[in-house]
Write a protein that holds these residues in place. Structure first.
Motif, PDB file in Angstrom:
ATOM      1  N   MET A  66     -14.150  -2.695  25.164  1.00 28.22           N
ATOM      2  CA  MET A  66     -14.127  -2.298  26.487  1.00 28.22           C
ATOM      3  C   MET A  66     -14.135  -3.737  27.629  1.00 28.22           C
ATOM      4  N   VAL A  67     -13.786  -3.275  28.790  1.00 23.62           N
ATOM      5  CA  VAL A  67     -13.835  -4.476  29.617  1.00 23.62           C
ATOM      6  C   VAL A  67     -14.753  -4.146  30.884  1.00 23.62           C
ATOM      7  N   VAL A  68     -15.587  -5.081  30.997  1.00 28.06           N
ATOM      8  CA  VAL A  68     -16.891  -5.176  31.993  1.00 28.06           C
ATOM      9  C   VAL A  68     -16.406  -6.061  33.041  1.00 28.06           C
ATOM     10  N   GLY A  69     -16.703  -5.720  34.198  1.00 25.23           N
ATOM     11  CA  GLY A  69     -16.682  -6.822  35.410  1.00 25.23           C
ATOM     12  C   GLY A  69     -17.978  -7.125  35.681  1.00 25.23           C
ATOM     13  N   ILE A  70     -18.049  -8.565  35.981  1.00 23.07           N
ATOM     14  CA  ILE A  70     -19.430  -9.169  36.206  1.00 23.07           C
ATOM     15  C   ILE A  70     -19.402  -9.751  37.744  1.00 23.07           C
ATOM     16  N   LEU A  92     -25.593 -12.254  30.274  1.00 21.05           N
ATOM     17  CA  LEU A  92     -24.481 -11.256  30.124  1.00 21.05           C
ATOM     18  C   LEU A  92     -23.486 -11.445  29.485  1.00 21.05           C
ATOM     19  N   GLU A  93     -22.864 -12.655  29.792  1.00 20.27           N
ATOM     20  CA  GLU A  93     -21.756 -13.120  28.841  1.00 20.27           C
ATOM     21  C   GLU A  93     -21.909 -13.309  27.521  1.00 20.27           C
ATOM     22  N   LYS A  94     -23.050 -13.935  26.886  1.00 16.77           N
ATOM     23  CA  LYS A  94     -23.337 -13.738  25.657  1.00 16.77           C
ATOM     24  C   LYS A  94     -23.364 -12.626  24.998  1.00 16.77           C
ATOM     25  N   VAL A  95     -24.110 -11.518  25.765  1.00 17.28           N
ATOM     26  CA  VAL A  95     -24.383 -10.259  25.113  1.00 17.28           C
ATOM     27  C   VAL A  95     -22.827  -9.744  25.031  1.00 17.28           C
ATOM     28  N   CYS A  96     -22.057  -9.992  25.872  1.00 14.55           N
ATOM     29  CA  CYS A  96     -20.469  -9.436  25.764  1.00 14.55           C
ATOM     30  C   CYS A  96     -19.805 -10.097  24.615  1.00 14.55           C
ATOM     31  N   ARG A  97     -19.838 -11.275  24.518  1.00 13.45           N
ATOM     32  CA  ARG A  97     -19.195 -11.960  23.541  1.00 13.45           C
ATOM     33  C   ARG A  97     -19.669 -11.285  21.986  1.00 13.45           C
ATOM     34  N   LYS A  98     -20.946 -11.030  21.990  1.00 12.21           N
ATOM     35  CA  LYS A  98     -21.567 -10.699  20.719  1.00 12.21           C
ATOM     36  C   LYS A  98     -21.158  -9.312  20.439  1.00 12.21           C
ATOM     37  N   ASN A  99     -20.905  -8.442  21.244  1.00 10.92           N
ATOM     38  CA  ASN A  99     -20.552  -7.102  21.054  1.00 10.92           C
ATOM     39  C   ASN A  99     -19.023  -6.904  21.313  1.00 10.92           C
ATOM     40  N   THR A 100     -18.099  -7.950  21.297  1.00 10.68           N
ATOM     41  CA  THR A 100     -16.919  -7.792  21.593  1.00 10.68           C
ATOM     42  C   THR A 100     -16.193  -7.343  22.700  1.00 10.68           C
ATOM     43  N   ILE A 101     -17.099  -7.320  24.005  1.00  6.42           N
ATOM     44  CA  ILE A 101     -16.626  -6.531  24.997  1.00  6.42           C
ATOM     45  C   ILE A 101     -16.021  -7.914  25.866  1.00  6.42           C
ATOM     46  N   LYS A 102     -15.054  -7.840  26.462  1.00  5.82           N
ATOM     47  CA  LYS A 102     -14.460  -8.458  27.326  1.00  5.82           C
ATOM     48  C   LYS A 102     -15.075  -8.591  28.902  1.00  5.82           C
ATOM     49  N   SER A 103     -15.639  -9.659  29.273  1.00 14.11           N
ATOM     50  CA  SER A 103     -16.178  -9.569  30.476  1.00 14.11           C
ATOM     51  C   SER A 103     -15.187 -10.425  31.511  1.00 14.11           C
ATOM     52  N   LEU A 104     -15.117  -9.862  32.843  1.00 17.89           N
ATOM     53  CA  LEU A 104     -14.496 -10.621  33.796  1.00 17.89           C
ATOM     54  C   LEU A 104     -15.435 -11.041  34.823  1.00 17.89           C
ATOM     55  N   LYS A 147     -16.836   3.868  39.079  1.00 17.39           N
ATOM     56  CA  LYS A 147     -18.188   4.583  39.498  1.00 17.39           C
ATOM     57  C   LYS A 147     -19.316   4.058  38.403  1.00 17.39           C
ATOM     58  N   ASN A 148     -18.808   3.395  37.452  1.00 14.39           N
ATOM     59  CA  ASN A 148     -19.744   3.172  36.557  1.00 14.39           C
ATOM     60  C   ASN A 148     -20.362   1.755  36.834  1.00 14.39           C
ATOM     61  N   ILE A 149     -21.441   1.594  37.543  1.00 15.84           N
ATOM     62  CA  ILE A 149     -22.041   0.260  38.126  1.00 15.84           C
ATOM     63  C   ILE A 149     -23.258   0.160  37.809  1.00 15.84           C
ATOM     64  N   VAL A 150     -23.864  -0.730  37.411  1.00 17.59           N
ATOM     65  CA  VAL A 150     -25.061  -1.102  36.967  1.00 17.59           C
ATOM     66  C   VAL A 150     -25.691  -2.274  37.879  1.00 17.59           C
ATOM     67  N   PHE A 151     -26.550  -2.106  38.678  1.00 17.10           N
ATOM     68  CA  PHE A 151     -27.008  -3.346  39.662  1.00 17.10           C
ATOM     69  C   PHE A 151     -28.195  -4.051  38.811  1.00 17.10           C
ATOM     70  N   LEU A 152     -28.071  -5.388  38.612  1.00 18.01           N
ATOM     71  CA  LEU A 152     -29.107  -6.214  37.967  1.00 18.01           C
ATOM     72  C   LEU A 152     -29.770  -7.040  38.922  1.00 18.01           C
ATOM     73  N   LEU A 311     -30.074  -4.707  28.259  1.00 15.58           N
ATOM     74  CA  LEU A 311     -29.986  -3.587  28.760  1.00 15.58           C
ATOM     75  C   LEU A 311     -29.131  -3.116  29.838  1.00 15.58           C
ATOM     76  N   ALA A 312     -28.498  -4.101  30.798  1.00 18.26           N
ATOM     77  CA  ALA A 312     -27.599  -3.881  31.567  1.00 18.26           C
ATOM     78  C   ALA A 312     -26.316  -3.517  30.661  1.00 18.26           C
ATOM     79  N   ILE A 313     -26.077  -4.455  29.750  1.00 14.11           N
ATOM     80  CA  ILE A 313     -24.691  -4.073  28.692  1.00 14.11           C
ATOM     81  C   ILE A 313     -24.745  -2.710  28.184  1.00 14.11           C
TER      82      ILE A 313
END
Length: 347
Positions: A66-70, A92-104, A147-152, A311-313
């Motif tokens: 999946m793709v998550v915008g940071i 956040l970017e480390k967790v994305c890499r670990k879980n094969t999530i693309k971060s933008l 609409k899927n937004i998490v504020f950190l 938790l945010a991811i």
């Protein structure tokens, strides 16, 4: 985006030295300590060499779930003042890499009133994680993407979106309980009186207010326990230096609003020939890698940045899987990270 120049400014070494160390130049003759400092700061701030970026792009290709915008705050000045935000983004970017999530990494284009990234026209963003505080205009721009937004780090007002934030009041209580256990009673707090709230309007700074509340409950409060400065090392240096030059008395311990302020306090105390923690103890807040880059290493209120990022991811992924999810608010507790800047006083 972190540049070589930024690493050089943080560490105090030249851009050439930083570049040669990060690119593993074996002909460079320098101490192992210098190498460790530069590599530690580079890792903490998320800096990547060209070779590292190429390897990451190759590894990520065709393996993303999946793709998550940071999104970071638009105020780069505020981010620079408190490196905690850079550190949080790196987690956040480390967790994305670990879980094969693309971060933008998305930035706000004020003229077009939208968030932009080179890849955003090619990819569908499945969710957003926004670090810090934002204007209503920026939130509206986020809603156009997802609409899927998490504020950190801050809680969104009215509970319209999910949020994960440190419990700052509890963190201050834990910190002061710790100092009291070590025998300290004359404790100063240094930090700003006001801080931006979620929509970037000024409100009373939570940590400062929590300090006042705690000391009043102990019947030990007076205005003289407060030193006001911005959340930067430069501001802390100026305020504390002026205070000491005017003959201001010293506490047994200083509680700082963040690590940048703590680093400024350390510098000034040394200028005046004072030893930490023999003469004055220092308790910092956040406990990022920066707390270990000064001497002595700073004891800190650890707000568990890595846990909040995880938790945010997890939350943005879960919300992406549920059609009609209910936003939640999570306040994370803290622990004390003991290092070398606190002296236990004799009873």
């Amino acid at each position: 985006m972190v540049r070589l120049k930024d690493i050089a400014e943080i560490t105090g070494f030249s851009i050439t030295t930083v570049s040669r160390i990060l690119n593993n130049d074996k002909t460079l003759r320098t101490s192992q300590n210098t190498k460790n400092i530069i590599k530690t700061v580079a890792e903490a701030t998320g800096y990547k060499t060209l070779n590292e970026k190429k390897k990451e792009r190759y590894k990520k290709k065709n393996s993303l779930s999946m793709v998550v915008g940071i999104i970071e705050m638009s105020s780069t000045n505020e981010v620079i003042k408190d490196p905690y935000y850079i550190y949080l983004k790196e987690f956040l970017e480390k967790v994305c890499r670990k879980n094969t999530i693309k971060s933008l990494s998305l930035t706000f284009d004020l003229k077009r009133q939208k968030y932009v990234n080179n890849d955003i026209s090619k990819l569908k963003v499945n969710g957003l994680i926004a670090i810090g505080r934002f204007s209503k205009l920026e939130v509206k721009a986020m809603e156009k993407l997802s609409k899927n937004i998490v504020f950190l780090d801050t809680a969104y007002p009215n509970g319209e979106y999910s949020s994960i934030a440190p419990d700052l009041e509890l963190g201050v209580k834990n910190g002061l309980d710790y100092l009291f256990e070590k025998g300290h009673r004359k404790i100063y707090f240094i930090g700003p009186t006001y801080a931006p709230n979620f929509f970037t309007n000024l409100a009373l700074e939570v940590r400062r207010e929590s300090f006042i509340k705690y000391m009043k409950e102990k019947k030990m409060y007076s205005d003289s326990l407060l030193l006001e400065c911005e959340r930067s090392s430069e501001s802390a240096e100026q305020v504390l230096r002026e205070y000491l030059l005017k003959g201001g008395s010293l506490p047994t311990a200083i509680f700082t609003v963040n690590e940048s302020v703590a680093i400024g306090v350390v510098k000034v105390l040394r200028e005046f020939g004072l030893n930490i923690p023999k003469d004055v103890s220092i308790l910092s807040y956040n406990n990022t890698i920066y707390s270990s880059l000064v001497s002595p290493a700073l004891s800190s209120v650890d707000i568990n940045c890595d846990y909040m990022a995880q938790l945010a991811i997890d939350l943005v992924v879960k919300q992406n899987q549920i059609k009609n999810f209910s936003p939640i608010k999570i306040l994370c507790s803290s622990i004390i990270s003991e290092k070398n800047s606190i002296k236990a006083l004799k009873g």
